[in-house]
Design a protein around this motif. Structure first.
Motif, PDB file in Angstrom:
ATOM      1  N   ALA A 133       0.827  -1.210   0.000  1.00 44.09           N
ATOM      2  CA  ALA A 133       0.000   0.000   0.000  1.00 44.09           C
ATOM      3  C   ALA A 133       0.863   1.263   0.000  1.00 44.09           C
ATOM      4  CB  ALA A 133      -0.930  -0.002   1.201  1.00 44.09           C
ATOM      5  N   MET A 134       2.085   1.166   0.470  1.00 45.47           N
ATOM      6  CA  MET A 134       3.039   2.270   0.497  1.00 45.47           C
ATOM      7  C   MET A 134       2.464   3.539   1.127  1.00 45.47           C
ATOM      8  SD  MET A 134       6.063   1.713  -0.665  1.00 45.47           S
ATOM      9  CE  MET A 134       6.840   0.234  -1.242  1.00 45.47           C
ATOM     10  N   GLY A 190      -0.503   4.700   1.220  1.00 42.64           N
ATOM     11  CA  GLY A 190      -1.500   5.402   0.419  1.00 42.64           C
ATOM     12  C   GLY A 190      -0.973   5.903  -0.919  1.00 42.64           C
ATOM     13  N   TYR A 191       0.305   5.726  -1.179  1.00 37.50           N
ATOM     14  CA  TYR A 191       0.918   6.187  -2.435  1.00 37.50           C
ATOM     15  C   TYR A 191       1.297   5.028  -3.344  1.00 37.50           C
ATOM     16  CZ  TYR A 191       1.244  10.616  -0.001  1.00 37.50           C
ATOM     17  OH  TYR A 191       0.943  11.758   0.672  1.00 37.50           O
ATOM     18  N   ALA A 192       0.648   3.903  -3.175  1.00 38.43           N
ATOM     19  CA  ALA A 192       1.019   2.692  -3.910  1.00 38.43           C
ATOM     20  C   ALA A 192       0.938   2.891  -5.413  1.00 38.43           C
ATOM     21  CB  ALA A 192       0.141   1.523  -3.486  1.00 38.43           C
ATOM     22  N   PHE A 193      -0.105   3.538  -5.902  1.00 32.18           N
ATOM     23  CA  PHE A 193      -0.263   3.714  -7.345  1.00 32.18           C
ATOM     24  C   PHE A 193       0.952   4.422  -7.935  1.00 32.18           C
ATOM     25  CE2 PHE A 193      -1.605   6.343 -10.940  1.00 32.18           C
ATOM     26  CZ  PHE A 193      -2.011   5.347 -11.816  1.00 32.18           C
ATOM     27  N   TYR A 194       1.380   5.507  -7.331  1.00 32.98           N
ATOM     28  CA  TYR A 194       2.496   6.290  -7.852  1.00 32.98           C
ATOM     29  C   TYR A 194       3.821   5.560  -7.693  1.00 32.98           C
ATOM     30  CZ  TYR A 194      -1.183   9.745  -7.507  1.00 32.98           C
ATOM     31  OH  TYR A 194      -2.360  10.396  -7.616  1.00 32.98           O
ATOM     32  N   VAL A 195       3.994   4.923  -6.559  1.00 31.51           N
ATOM     33  CA  VAL A 195       5.251   4.208  -6.306  1.00 31.51           C
ATOM     34  C   VAL A 195       5.397   3.036  -7.261  1.00 31.51           C
ATOM     35  CG1 VAL A 195       6.505   2.801  -4.627  1.00 31.51           C
ATOM     36  CG2 VAL A 195       5.368   4.905  -3.891  1.00 31.51           C
ATOM     37  N   TRP A 196       4.378   2.192  -7.351  1.00 32.16           N
ATOM     38  CA  TRP A 196       4.496   0.998  -8.190  1.00 32.16           C
ATOM     39  C   TRP A 196       4.464   1.347  -9.676  1.00 32.16           C
ATOM     40  CZ3 TRP A 196       6.922  -2.331  -5.730  1.00 32.16           C
ATOM     41  CH2 TRP A 196       6.703  -2.547  -4.381  1.00 32.16           C
ATOM     42  N   LEU A 197       3.780   2.433 -10.036  1.00 27.77           N
ATOM     43  CA  LEU A 197       3.811   2.882 -11.422  1.00 27.77           C
ATOM     44  C   LEU A 197       5.217   3.340 -11.796  1.00 27.77           C
ATOM     45  CD1 LEU A 197       2.205   3.441 -13.994  1.00 27.77           C
ATOM     46  CD2 LEU A 197       1.773   5.741 -13.119  1.00 27.77           C
ATOM     47  N   SER A 198       5.870   4.053 -10.913  1.00 31.67           N
ATOM     48  CA  SER A 198       7.235   4.503 -11.201  1.00 31.67           C
ATOM     49  C   SER A 198       8.205   3.322 -11.254  1.00 31.67           C
ATOM     50  CB  SER A 198       7.696   5.536 -10.175  1.00 31.67           C
ATOM     51  OG  SER A 198       7.797   4.957  -8.898  1.00 31.67           O
ATOM     52  N   VAL A 199       8.006   2.332 -10.399  1.00 37.41           N
ATOM     53  CA  VAL A 199       8.843   1.135 -10.442  1.00 37.41           C
ATOM     54  C   VAL A 199       8.630   0.404 -11.774  1.00 37.41           C
ATOM     55  CG1 VAL A 199       9.191  -1.157  -9.428  1.00 37.41           C
ATOM     56  CG2 VAL A 199       9.003   0.832  -7.947  1.00 37.41           C
ATOM     57  N   ALA A 200       7.371   0.266 -12.199  1.00 34.83           N
ATOM     58  CA  ALA A 200       7.068  -0.425 -13.453  1.00 34.83           C
ATOM     59  C   ALA A 200       7.650   0.320 -14.651  1.00 34.83           C
ATOM     60  CB  ALA A 200       5.559  -0.588 -13.607  1.00 34.83           C
TER      61      ALA A 200
END
Length: 79
Positions: free
Chosen positions: A13-14, A16-26
């Motif tokens: 979940a990071m 609440g910033y999971a979308f941005y974190v995992w998108l940047s990792v991807a």
């Protein structure tokens, strides 16, 4: 030393910033994979071009090493 996240769910979940974190990792991993693929393809093309050039140089040297007299006699023998 204590872990930064109390559970795996919190890690993913990071905060609440999971979308941005995992998108940047991807995006980063896809960019690196694309760079790796491009580099390998370009290396193969470069090696093929060098091999073609070397084969051409060998053919040119071989044709220059044939003397005109030997070429004429070979042509007469083929007739």
């Amino acid at each position: 030393m204590s872990p930064a996240f109390p559970s795996w769910a919190a890690f993913f979940a990071m905060g609440g910033y999971a979308f941005y974190v995992w998108l940047s990792v991807a995006v980063t991993l896809l960019s690196l994979a694309g760079l790796l693929l491009h580099t390998r393809l370009q290396r193969r093309r470069l090696i093929a071009a060098v091999q073609r050039r070397e084969a051409r140089d060998v053919r040119i040297r071989a044709s220059k090493s044939v003397t005109p007299a030997a070429a004429a006699s070979a042509q007469e023998n083929s007739l």
